[in-house]
Design a protein around this motif. Sequence first.
Motif, PDB file in Angstrom:
ATOM      1  N   LYS A 147     -18.219   3.681   2.732  1.00  0.00           N
ATOM      2  CA  LYS A 147     -17.192   4.156   3.269  1.00  0.00           C
ATOM      3  C   LYS A 147     -15.993   4.957   1.588  1.00  0.00           C
ATOM      4  N   SER A 148     -15.264   3.934   1.348  1.00  0.00           N
ATOM      5  CA  SER A 148     -14.229   4.251   0.858  1.00  0.00           C
ATOM      6  C   SER A 148     -15.754   4.921  -1.043  1.00  0.00           C
TER       7      SER A 148
ATOM      8  N   LYS B  83      -9.114  -0.812  -4.195  1.00  0.00           N
ATOM      9  CA  LYS B  83      -8.473  -0.471  -2.793  1.00  0.00           C
ATOM     10  C   LYS B  83      -9.499  -1.147  -1.677  1.00  0.00           C
ATOM     11  N   TRP B  84     -10.161  -0.858  -1.851  1.00  0.00           N
ATOM     12  CA  TRP B  84     -12.033  -1.060  -0.475  1.00  0.00           C
ATOM     13  C   TRP B  84     -13.219  -0.627  -1.473  1.00  0.00           C
TER      14      TRP B  84
ATOM     15  N   ARG C 123     -17.734  -0.277  -1.252  1.00  0.00           N
ATOM     16  CA  ARG C 123     -17.910  -0.538   1.117  1.00  0.00           C
ATOM     17  C   ARG C 123     -18.296   1.141   0.783  1.00  0.00           C
TER      18      ARG C 123
ATOM     19  N   THR D 170       1.082  -0.882   0.270  1.00  0.00           N
ATOM     20  CA  THR D 170       0.316  -0.195  -0.280  1.00  0.00           C
ATOM     21  C   THR D 170       0.968   1.107   0.222  1.00  0.00           C
TER      22      THR D 170
END
Length: 694
Positions: free
Chosen positions: A553-554, A547-548, A551, A490
């Motif tokens: 939130k992402s 990456k997420w 979701r 990352t």
Amino acid sequence: MRRLQTLFLLALCALLPSAPAIAQIQVVGDGGPGPAKSQHLTVELISAANQIAPGGTVQAGLHFTLDSHWHVYWQNAGDSGEPPKITWTLPQGITAAPMQFSIPTRLPLGPLMDFGYENSVTFPIQITAAPDAKPGHIHLDAKVDWLVCREVCIPGKAHLGLDLNVVPGAAPAAPTGDLAQALSLIPRPPPSGTRFTITGGKSDFVLTLTGRTANNAEFYPFDQEQIANAAPQTVEAVPGGVRLRVPRAPELTKLPATLHGVLKLSPTEAYDVTAPVTPGEVPVVAKKSSTSTLAAIGLAFLGGIILNLMPCVFPVLFLKGLALVQSSGEERSRLRRHGLVYTLGILVSFWIIVAVLLALRSGGSQAGWGFQLQSPTFVALLASGIFFFTLSLAGQFELGLSLTSVGGDLAQKPGYTGSFFTGVLATVVATPCTAPLMGAAIGFALAQSTGVTFAVFTALALGLATPYLALSFQPAWTRVLPRPGPWMETLKHLTAVPLFGTAIWLAWVYGYLYSGEGGVGVPGVDHAVHLLWCFLVLAIAGWVLGKWPARWKSAIAAIIIAAIALAIPLYQPKDTTLTWQPYSQQSLDQARVQGHPVFIDFTAAWCLSCQVNERLVLKSAEVQREFRKGNVTLLKADWTHYDPAITSELASINRSGVPTYVIYPASKDADADVLPELLTKQIVLDALKKDVHP
């Protein structure tokens, strides 16, 4: 142009209280030798004797005694004015040679510069009698015209004369007093054993006299509109002689075949010189620096260490640190060898750079730190290489044994190759930056012998290599970092962001190099780069989604990041900062003659430190307010494209790269105040308080 200025001054005089005297000039004198009193001066004819032999000579002179701060003119009056003139009515067999002019003085008059004399001056005139001149009393009648100036100029006239006796066998008389002194001050040809040469460049004439040395020198041309009269003339010491750099007149678009004038070395020593003008550029001889060789080497080493913290270099060093974290289990001897090979890559790169700089210097050219970034080809190759390498960091593909050896086997031979070229890369990406202490060290080095130059640059290279070299010899120091794990992947992706930013910045530089504008601030290039930054931030938003995935939130974070990205090209705040004028020697000289303090920003589009200083410090409200308060003339010396005038000015203050910041106080005789390479608001404010608001 000069005659128009003279006519303007005379027209101005007509509006002043002295107008009645100008409208009808009073002729003073009764035809005798005088002295005759006129406005602001007394004029008279003097002679060494009152008799002359047939076929002989007698020395006479026209003498002026002037009121305080008033002046009359040399034969080339400068920017305005006219020299005194004498018109003779002579008996048969008597002739008078032209007036001779003694060593002149530079006389500033507002933004102009006159050449002339204050207090008192005598113009020698040789009187000659023909061999067949008849004995007896003779009268030499003279009509004299002049212009006497201070803030205003007043023309004057006098009717003077000399009475002589022609006496066969009269012995010649030696001049005394004012006449003898004036004759001793007439410029003569240079003495034997000296050599005078002139090189004409784009912006100045360089006059070199070998065989004579002097701490001060001035040049006065006999022809008008050849030099910038009001511009300062710079004296440079050269082995066995003196060199004078004289700015060209703006209206002189073509070099003259020859230059003829007076080279003044002191108030009592001057030479009548003439020489063909050879086209060419002569490098500036830097002012003698108080920096010693050992001090310069020490500054270079410390500057090299600090250079690792610059935004140009830190990502490369950071990735090498990650490589050490990954390889902490390797044999210490192998890690040390990689550190040494990395150091060798930096050393070889620096040696190549200094060899090119010295080759340019020996060929009469000048260059400085970061000169290769003035080449569009080099910038294109560097930007492409960084972009391709960064794609690997971003995870598009695995480069394997990359330039930084991330993920590579340090025990394999290609790993050494990677370490070597990482040192090369560190040097290449370091050239857009200048760390504190570097400027003085490099400026000193490039003005010294080849050995000293190599020693200083080698110290700079060793300073740049020291942090990684120290870690390779003491890998235990890497224990302060977290242990290897998924977080490194990352972090590698995040490290790609500033490197992509570097590629965008180099694209911006590339645009300037082809813009043809020659200055930082081309709107089309700036707006295009804003859009590229938008693309980069959008790529970060996409990375967050990848990456997420799935979701909320992402998704929200990606939307916010995308909104920030779109704001970059769409939001264009109004620029309320002061306007910077393009640097030129003429603009600097004019501001100093007018009594304005001057701040010069030596910058370039490819200089990352320059852009940071400009945005965070020079454009700040506090600094801008002090600029306005002090009525500071702001000059931007843009070195994005090679400019010999800017290079010469840098060399004159013992610098050879950007950023460089200079304040010239209001006094035209004050020395330049050179500021540090990395600025803070307080540094600039303190310098302005010292130099502008003492």
